[in-house]
Scaffold this active site. Structure first.
Site, PDB file in Angstrom:
ATOM      1  N   ASP A 252       0.813  -1.213   0.000  1.00 58.20           N
ATOM      2  CA  ASP A 252       0.000   0.000   0.000  1.00 58.20           C
ATOM      3  C   ASP A 252       0.854   1.274   0.000  1.00 58.20           C
ATOM      4  O   ASP A 252       2.049   1.258   0.303  1.00 58.20           O
ATOM      5  CB  ASP A 252      -0.880   0.030   1.260  1.00 58.20           C
TER       6      ASP A 252
ATOM      7  N   HIS B 134       3.651  -2.350   3.154  1.00 62.89           N
ATOM      8  CA  HIS B 134       3.724  -0.988   2.616  1.00 62.89           C
ATOM      9  C   HIS B 134       4.968  -0.841   1.766  1.00 62.89           C
ATOM     10  O   HIS B 134       6.078  -1.113   2.230  1.00 62.89           O
ATOM     11  CB  HIS B 134       3.681   0.029   3.766  1.00 62.89           C
TER      12      HIS B 134
HETATM   13 ZN   LIG Z   1      -2.565   2.995   3.387  1.00 64.84          ZN
END
Ligand SMILES: [Zn+2]
Ligand SMILES: *[C@@H]1O[C@H](CO)[C@@H](O)[C@H](O)[C@H]1NC(C)=O
Ligand SMILES: *[C@@H]1O[C@H](CO)[C@@H](O)[C@H](O)[C@H]1NC(C)=O
Ligand SMILES: *[C@@H]1O[C@H](CO)[C@@H](O)[C@H](O)[C@H]1NC(C)=O
Ligand SMILES: *[C@@H]1O[C@H](CO)[C@@H](O)[C@H](O)[C@H]1NC(C)=O
Length: 248
Positions: free
Chosen positions: A44, A192
């Site tokens: 993400d 991430h």
């Molecule tokens: Zn996020």
């Protein structure tokens, strides 16, 4: 417009109806993969400077992953267009993580749609496609969010495993969390792409560990048997309009 009409029509019904995203109403929410032996690694908050490196690691491992990208978060998406095109071109999936990474439950039927459409427009510019899946920032959603996302013909995808790389876990801890999942059967894993140690330490470990156990690394759409994109065509031509407005 569509969202407004639907929201008006169904106001007060709340979670009582369960039509699928395909009906243009409430978005389906997926949390886990369907197929044993498959791992969907998701990244993400990009696109960011490590995206090509992640793409290459996945390719070397014989698999694919999914990037849930923002329009303007750690960087403006147009600044990272080359890396985004690279990952898309290698067959990795690009999903929506909204334009600005706002908590969608704090927005209303007027302020929420631009979070979806502005990113869709940027992805049409850069890649020529519109994602069919959206991960709400912070995994945060409510019936209104499901209505608006559904009205944009998208499903929502959260996760069933969090590496902790955005909540203070260091690489050693993230690796241990993954190691605990050796026999999970499937994982829909949150990472991430903006975390240096995720890229340099955790993901290489995960690919070795789970690859060695015979798991395959697939996109979210593969692991859920759903369409990745609502539209696939040709990208646009770079222009002065390819910017994120006034930001710093
Ligand atoms: Zn996020
Ligand atoms: C939505 O939120 C914005 C910003 O907070 C506000 O100006 C607007 O009046 C709200 N609209 C509706 C329909 O509630
Ligand atoms: C990672 O975090 C754990 C728990 O806080 C700590 O004991 C350990 O020393 C940390 N490891 C590194 C390499 O920083
Ligand atoms: C991560 O940080 C190290 C040391 O600061 C740096 O050399 C490296 O380029 C960074 N990024 C990646 C993905 O390796
Ligand atoms: C909605 O999404 C489905 C599946 O991704 C796609 O086949 C269909 O063309 C989309 N419809 C519209 C109106 O975008």
């Amino acid at each position: 417009m569509l969202a407004t009409v639907l929201l008006g029509a169904f106001a007060g019904v709340g979670s009582a109806f369960t039509l699928s995203a395909r009906d243009g109403t409430s978005a389906t929410v997926y949390t886990s993969c369907k197929h044993e032996g498959q791992i969907a690694l998701t990244f993400d908050d990009g696109p960011y400077k490590y995206i090509e490196q992640i793409s290459d690691m996945m390719t070397r491992a014989g698999g694919h992953c999914t990037f849930f990208v923002n329009g303007l978060n750690w960087d403006c998406i147009y600044n990272q267009a080359a890396g985004l095109k690279y990952a898309y071109g290698k067959g990795h999936q690009i999903g929506s993580h909204t334009w600005s990474h706002a908590d969608l439950t704090t927005l209303n039927a007027t302020t929420m749609p631009p979070e979806i459409t502005r990113l869709d427009a940027a992805l049409e510019d850069i890649l020529g496609c519109t994602p069919a899946i959206l991960r709400p920032p912070y995994g945060s959603y409510n019936p209104l969010v499901q209505q608006v996302v559904g009205a944009h013909n998208k499903s929502m995808v959260t996760w069933d495993f969090d590496s902790g790389d955005s909540t203070g876990k260091n690489a050693t801890e993230s690796k241990a969390l993954y190691k605990d999942q050796e026999y999970a059967g499937t994982l829909l894993a949150l990472n991430h792409e903006t975390s240096n140690s995720t890229v340099t330490e955790v993901i290489p470990f995960v690919l070795d560990l789970f690859g060695g156990l015979g798991y395959t690394f697939v996109t979210v759409s593969e692991c859920l048997d759903i369409n990745p994109y609502n539209h696939v065509g040709q990208p646009g031509n770079p222009s002065y309009k390819w910017n994120c407005g006034d930001y710093s």
